[in-house]
Design a protein around this motif. Sequence first.
Motif, PDB file in Angstrom:
ATOM      1  N   LYS A 226       0.841  -1.197   0.000  1.00 14.54           N
ATOM      2  CA  LYS A 226       0.000   0.000   0.000  1.00 14.54           C
ATOM      3  C   LYS A 226       0.879   1.250   0.000  1.00 14.54           C
ATOM      4  N   VAL A 305       4.248  -4.230   4.449  1.00 12.79           N
ATOM      5  CA  VAL A 305       3.034  -3.941   5.203  1.00 12.79           C
ATOM      6  C   VAL A 305       3.381  -3.025   6.373  1.00 12.79           C
ATOM      7  N   ASP A 309      -0.991  -1.564  10.191  1.00 10.38           N
ATOM      8  CA  ASP A 309      -2.050  -2.328   9.516  1.00 10.38           C
ATOM      9  C   ASP A 309      -1.985  -3.815   9.844  1.00 10.38           C
ATOM     10  N   TRP A 310      -0.879  -4.240  10.411  1.00  7.11           N
ATOM     11  CA  TRP A 310      -0.642  -5.680  10.633  1.00  7.11           C
ATOM     12  C   TRP A 310      -1.685  -6.253  11.601  1.00  7.11           C
ATOM     13  N   THR A 312      -3.430  -7.270   8.886  1.00  2.00           N
ATOM     14  CA  THR A 312      -4.260  -7.162   7.681  1.00  2.00           C
ATOM     15  C   THR A 312      -3.380  -6.935   6.451  1.00  2.00           C
ATOM     16  N   LEU A 313      -3.609  -7.723   5.423  1.00  2.73           N
ATOM     17  CA  LEU A 313      -2.842  -7.596   4.190  1.00  2.73           C
ATOM     18  C   LEU A 313      -3.726  -7.048   3.081  1.00  2.73           C
ATOM     19  N   PRO A 315      -5.695  -6.929  -0.111  1.00  6.36           N
ATOM     20  CA  PRO A 315      -6.171  -8.042  -0.938  1.00  6.36           C
ATOM     21  C   PRO A 315      -5.547  -8.078  -2.326  1.00  6.36           C
ATOM     22  N   THR A 318      -2.102  -9.819  -2.030  1.00  7.67           N
ATOM     23  CA  THR A 318      -2.155 -11.266  -1.832  1.00  7.67           C
ATOM     24  C   THR A 318      -2.530 -11.969  -3.138  1.00  7.67           C
TER      25      THR A 318
END
Length: 460
Positions: A226, A305, A309-310, A312-313, A315, A318
């Motif tokens: 991101k 990351v 936010d960790w 959460t990845l 989308p 991934t």
Amino acid sequence: MSLTAKHIIAAVATAPLPSGVAVIRLSGSGCKALADTLCPSFAKVKTRVMHYAPIKDEAGNVIDEGLWVWFKGPNSFTGEDVVEFHGHGGRAVVQAALEAFYKAGAKPAEPGEYTRRAFINGKMDLTQAEGLADLIEAKTEQQRQQALRQMNGELGTTFETWRTELMHLVAHAEAAIDFPDEELDVLQEGNFAAKVDDLLETFKKAQQNQSGQRLREGFEVAIIGKPNAGKSTLTNLLTGKETAIVSPIAGTTRDVVESHLDIAGYPVILADTAGLRLTDDVIEAEGVNRAGKRAKQADYVILLVDAADWPTLPPEATEFMAGKHGLVVVTKVDETKADVQKFIKINGQDYPSLAVDLTKPETLDTILIELTKALDNLVAEASEAAHLNRQRHRDAVASAMTHLLQAKSLFDQTAAGGHFSADMLAQDLREAAQSIGQVTGRTDVEDVLDLVFSTFCIGK
């Protein structure tokens, strides 16, 4: 350029001028006598003995002083008589010496002509010639090692083994032709189907193995994540310079920023990409699109990351990592505590993960260790398959596979009670053998030679 060498060639065989020493190489029948006219004292010198003497022009004026050596064919690089003059590497000196050789009867060498003559005279096959070119161009240790293995005949031996196996299959097919009432029996007794399947599997593995070409051209590593996850900071850390703009403003990187690195001897093409997010900005949206394309074609993906936010990845990220080799790097751990395990599962696949502070110098060593390990694994995974490092090699194997599959189809149809033609089967096998033979030069196709030797510099 004719396959028959009927004239003496001369060119500079050393690095671009000026230099401390320059070597002018002559090759061809009569080159020793030609050299004697420019250096009379060289006339009585034996082969492979260095001789210190001046080189003179046609009027007897001294051009330079240096070392002369004669290699009597076939014990030379080209397989022909070869003479070398090792003189000073000034541009004016070298040009004057070359002009003296040309006036005495030599002709300027064309690109790759020395190596081409070595091929014609059986001193090397085409894969060895390509290995020599790669050795000259090698920029990293792993590239040097691969080029040296190829120059010493490793790849050529593999292709010649395949060609020999195909020729054995041709022999079986031709034997079947001699017994028209027992064609199928002759092939079955020779275990024909199993041998074809084995070759097809070998060719398939060789085609799937990308490590040889990657070693030659570079492993592609894409950095994704991101906006503001630290992608550009990591790029600058790995390159050791301000390669990418680092800013707290999201969306700074709009295009792919590419850098070429040497990591543990492996050539790496590092791609810093635009931050992955939905945006109304047309230019940034195109950058995100390009980031996705680059990630999909990469050999290895580094997903960054933000610790905030960790775990959460994103989308999109991934999705791009599906089926890829990669690493997850959790950044800014100095700002937010994050519980980062050694591995994280993405799409059912385990990826190593690191928690780092990209502002600390020691972080570089931590990431380089992981990258080196990954590159070692990428090569090791494909160590059993042949390393095809040029598209020419891949095209030849693909062509051979096509002909082999046609031969297999003919055989299978016959085994099932269909009409059979041993002549057609033999022709497909001959075509497969010819495709493989083009790689080493066991063919008379002139276009293949032109393709290989056009990449060489003049003096080689």
